[in-house]
Design an enzyme around this catalytic site. Structure first.
Site, PDB file in Angstrom:
ATOM      1  N   VAL B  21      12.099 -69.512 -18.809  1.00 39.18           N
ATOM      2  CA  VAL B  21      13.183 -70.022 -18.099  1.00 39.18           C
ATOM      3  C   VAL B  21      14.182 -68.859 -17.726  1.00 39.18           C
ATOM      4  O   VAL B  21      14.860 -68.789 -16.506  1.00 39.18           O
ATOM      5  CB  VAL B  21      14.003 -70.868 -18.919  1.00 39.18           C
ATOM      6  CG1 VAL B  21      15.384 -71.572 -18.452  1.00 39.18           C
ATOM      7  CG2 VAL B  21      13.064 -72.433 -19.372  1.00 39.18           C
ATOM      8  N   ARG B  52      14.742 -59.986 -27.678  1.00 45.51           N
ATOM      9  CA  ARG B  52      14.745 -58.888 -28.643  1.00 45.51           C
ATOM     10  C   ARG B  52      13.989 -57.828 -28.195  1.00 45.51           C
ATOM     11  O   ARG B  52      14.272 -56.367 -28.575  1.00 45.51           O
ATOM     12  CB  ARG B  52      13.801 -59.594 -29.827  1.00 45.51           C
ATOM     13  CG  ARG B  52      14.815 -59.948 -31.061  1.00 45.51           C
ATOM     14  CD  ARG B  52      14.101 -61.089 -31.793  1.00 45.51           C
ATOM     15  NE  ARG B  52      13.465 -61.940 -31.280  1.00 45.51           N
ATOM     16  CZ  ARG B  52      13.191 -63.344 -31.587  1.00 45.51           C
ATOM     17  NH1 ARG B  52      13.008 -63.332 -32.987  1.00 45.51           N
ATOM     18  NH2 ARG B  52      12.793 -64.475 -31.057  1.00 45.51           N
ATOM     19  N   GLY B 195      -1.754 -74.625 -24.140  1.00 43.05           N
ATOM     20  CA  GLY B 195      -0.429 -74.196 -24.543  1.00 43.05           C
ATOM     21  C   GLY B 195       0.597 -75.379 -23.964  1.00 43.05           C
ATOM     22  O   GLY B 195       1.685 -75.028 -23.867  1.00 43.05           O
ATOM     23  N   GLU B 198       4.374 -77.430 -28.308  1.00 40.61           N
ATOM     24  CA  GLU B 198       5.132 -76.476 -28.943  1.00 40.61           C
ATOM     25  C   GLU B 198       4.457 -75.846 -30.294  1.00 40.61           C
ATOM     26  O   GLU B 198       3.411 -76.691 -30.650  1.00 40.61           O
ATOM     27  CB  GLU B 198       6.234 -77.165 -29.794  1.00 40.61           C
ATOM     28  CG  GLU B 198       7.336 -77.862 -28.815  1.00 40.61           C
ATOM     29  CD  GLU B 198       8.424 -76.770 -28.258  1.00 40.61           C
ATOM     30  OE1 GLU B 198       8.418 -75.590 -28.405  1.00 40.61           O
ATOM     31  OE2 GLU B 198       9.070 -77.270 -27.168  1.00 40.61           O
ATOM     32  N   LYS B 213      16.799 -85.277 -26.477  1.00 42.25           N
ATOM     33  CA  LYS B 213      17.183 -85.415 -25.489  1.00 42.25           C
ATOM     34  C   LYS B 213      17.919 -87.001 -25.215  1.00 42.25           C
ATOM     35  O   LYS B 213      18.700 -87.076 -24.696  1.00 42.25           O
ATOM     36  CB  LYS B 213      16.028 -85.596 -24.340  1.00 42.25           C
ATOM     37  CG  LYS B 213      15.431 -84.077 -24.118  1.00 42.25           C
ATOM     38  CD  LYS B 213      14.045 -83.802 -23.708  1.00 42.25           C
ATOM     39  CE  LYS B 213      13.428 -82.504 -23.800  1.00 42.25           C
ATOM     40  NZ  LYS B 213      12.072 -82.803 -23.268  1.00 42.25           N
ATOM     41  N   GLY B 310       9.121 -76.184 -17.410  1.00 39.05           N
ATOM     42  CA  GLY B 310       8.373 -75.015 -16.533  1.00 39.05           C
ATOM     43  C   GLY B 310       9.549 -74.314 -15.917  1.00 39.05           C
ATOM     44  O   GLY B 310      10.567 -74.395 -16.007  1.00 39.05           O
TER      45      GLY B 310
END
Lengths: 434, 434
Positions: B21, B52, B195, B198, B213, B310
């Protein structure tokens, strides 16, 4: 921030038009005053209203509001901040009153698609010069918050295409024809008797009303001056129950579909009957419901569906604009300053598509070959060709083409008459990829 | 007004998180700089980023941006105006950095549904006390501008109900089961390998992510403090291919459906597998696409459909919030000041509905009568009862009830075991009227 105390100044509405939508606005303001104050941090109230006939019985208590017979006088009143125009009509009083409101330093909320489609650029320039806003959520697709979705929700996108079924009356006619096997004329008459059509029904079935809406969406989507005159308009009057059934056989539905897209040749704006896949959201849309499809380079495809007309939905959209103003949310009319909107170059259906061609041929040897030759010579190749049951010496022929431009299709069909095998005119409908 | 000259101060973004994102946000800012400037009246630029591992190969040129390994340090930088948090995680760094940003006087744009579902009220209070905004369009239903539609587009409505399919992975699993006749376990494994789930798949298939949500939408819709703990959660793990097929026989689809509504007994929030009509927009939804249905007293029903996840869609939503801030559009986090949000009373599925009950019974005389008696004694009446093909001494039985509360259904099914005719546990799914 609307953490602002309620001691913030009230927002005062001048409401021009007390038809269905106007009364819907009155009801929301009266019934949801507390909720609106919580959401906006201030009171939102109606100060004055305008309509011709004060004596008419209206289903709302208007006694607390000042009355102006003349909407221009309403627009100029010192005790209003926002001029809400739900009168309709793209010339005359609606236009003059809107101009007067801007000149008097009022913000404007309008449900008037015709006015904005014809005069949107001039009005936007005037409003922006005066530091005022014009909002028009209610002008497109009724209660669906599509102007907001496009202008704000997808503001980070380059918009690729905007599509929509935005005239509920046309979709009502087409779906009733489909569901009940009725002719266009039968359903048209029924719709007229039910009061579903404008006084001039060509505004609906000719695609004009929906074309107004499309031109407004296109201006926002592509950063261009609204140019209703460049919308290709084709109504639904030529659609027969045969077309609907033949399309259904192939897995399609016929919709009066608006499409706006920016092409290499310019801005394409069409409001025409199209075939769309029966199992797509657009294909599944029944009755008077509206649907708008927005396609952006990042977001992909967003589909919005909801009631396109009626007291509650339209008033909901008007109030969305009023509450944005009460909350201090201010944007240029078309999402960017009107002075930066480009004058679009119009591109007539330059994007190729498959076409559905339905025609009646004399049942003579070589008839199909002659039609196929016309298509071939115009560079149009045939995907499917089906001949249906004869009726006397005539037969219905359906051709689905591979992708072609509208110009090539028109070129080919223009030659059909000279073959001597045609009965009447062919129907040519675009198959839109949705 | 964004007639503001481009000499207006640029809006400077600090971007925390450079996963999919985050990189999507970088791309929009870099590729659409001119268009964004036209739409907001100012430049929008990224000043500094945080992740990181600086050495990781990312598909974007980040060389012009300052780098902070610590997102909290990023949040406090003097050269950013907006802190964009796309790191994820509801405790730890994301929470501390968001709090630090607010304390440092930054506006916040967050894609972090978990953080807001758990700490939204406290964060909103802090932001409003500091005169800052928190925006989170990307946290709900990906690219669909549903927060904006609800908070602004339908602001004139009293919201009656909010529904949605808001976890694409679950809908992918359920529609693949349906379309290919596969078992839950088969599709679950495939989804995990692709994939689509989660790291902790229970966040998806257990309904937790979608529940986050829903709780955010409910807070806005009903003016209540976000209360994720009060969401009834039920995952899709117990749904068998039999359930999907039996539901389809009756004209239904099974969806992991979120529903929030205010009832006389309090706020009902459910994220549970439900039956919805196959020909409804929710029933027709395939694959990873999301859909949210908003029902208001004036507008009726609005349906929004689009990609729920996405790079592009989520970045589009993040940028919608960033551009609103650039344009000066500022609202309280949940649409009204956080101090005015009511603490909701939770009502557990108090709204009656038809229920689908699937069970395996021993094929003994009187078995069905015993089950029917349990239902009758709990006040649940039967609409349909079907017995399916025996397998040895067992038979699948499907019961559709008339409207009943979940409590009555649970009361009845709680007695099933004592009948001595049950094999395993019954499956009870609500039939939601949509």
């Amino acid at each position: 921030m609307s953490a602002a105390p309620l001691s913030a100044k009230p927002l005062r509405i001048g409401l021009a038009g007390l038809g269905t939508v106007g009364i819907g606005v009155v009801k929301i303001v009266q019934q949801h005053a507390d909720q609106i104050a919580l959401r906006t941090g201030r009171a939102v109230q109606i100060t004055a209203v305008s309509a011709r006939d004060k004596s008419k019985n209206r289903d709302a208590d208007l006694s607390a509001y000042a009355w102006e017979v003349d909407p221009i006088a309403l627009a100029k009143r010192d005790d209003i901040d926002v001029f809400v125009e739900v009168m309709g009509g793209h010339e005359g009083a609606a236009k003059l009153a809107t101009e007067a409101a801007i000149a008097a330093g009022k913000d404007v909320v309008s449900a008037n698609k015709a006015l904005l489609a014809h005069h949107g650029q001039a009005l936007a320039l005037a409003a922006e010069a005066a530091g005022r806003v014009i909002r028009f959520e209610a002008a497109v697709a009724g209660g669906i918050p599509v102007i907001k979705a496009l202008t704000e929700g997808l503001a980070g996108n380059q918009i690729k295409r905007v599509m929509g079924v935005m005239n509920g009356s046309c979709n009502y006619i087409l779906t009733r024809m489909q569901n009940e096997g009725l002719s266009y004329a039968e359903v048209f008459d029924a719709a007229q008797q039910l009061g579903y059509l404008e006084a001039d029904p060509n505004l609906d079935v000719g695609g004009i009303d929906a074309g107004h809406k499309l031109s407004l969406l296109a201006a926002i989507a592509f950063g261009t001056q609204v140019s209703f005159d460049a919308v290709e308009l084709e109504g639904i009057g030529a659609i027969s129950i045969d077309d609907i059934n033949l399309a259904a056989d192939m897995g399609y539905r016929i919709k009066l579909l608006g499409v706006a897209q920016m092409t290499g040749r310019g801005l394409e704006q069409r409001m025409t009957p199209c075939l769309v896949p029966a199992d797509s959201p657009l294909g599944q849309l029944q009755g008077g419901t509206n649907m708008v499809v927005l396609e952006g380079d990042s977001v992909g495809q967003i589909v919005l569906r909801g009631p396109g007309a009626g007291m509650g939905p339209t008033a909901s959209a008007v109030m969305s604009d009023v509450l944005d103003i009460a909350r201090g949310l201010r944007l240029p009319t078309f999402g960017q300053p009107a002075s930066t909107l480009a004058l679009p170059q119009a591109a007539r259906s330059s994007t190729p598509a498959g076409y559905y061609l339905r025609m009646t041929l004399l049942d003579k040897p070589g008839a199909l070959a002659k039609i196929a030759t016309c298509l071939g010579e115009a560079g149009v190749s045939i995907d499917q060709m089906r001949q249906y049951d004869h009726e006397g010496d005539k037969a219905t022929v359906l051709i689905v083409t591979h992708k072609a431009t509208r110009a090539d299709i028109d070129h080919a069909t223009g030659r059909f008459a000279a073959t001597g095998v045609m009965v009447g005119d062919p129907v040519a409908l675009r198959i839109e990829e949705v």
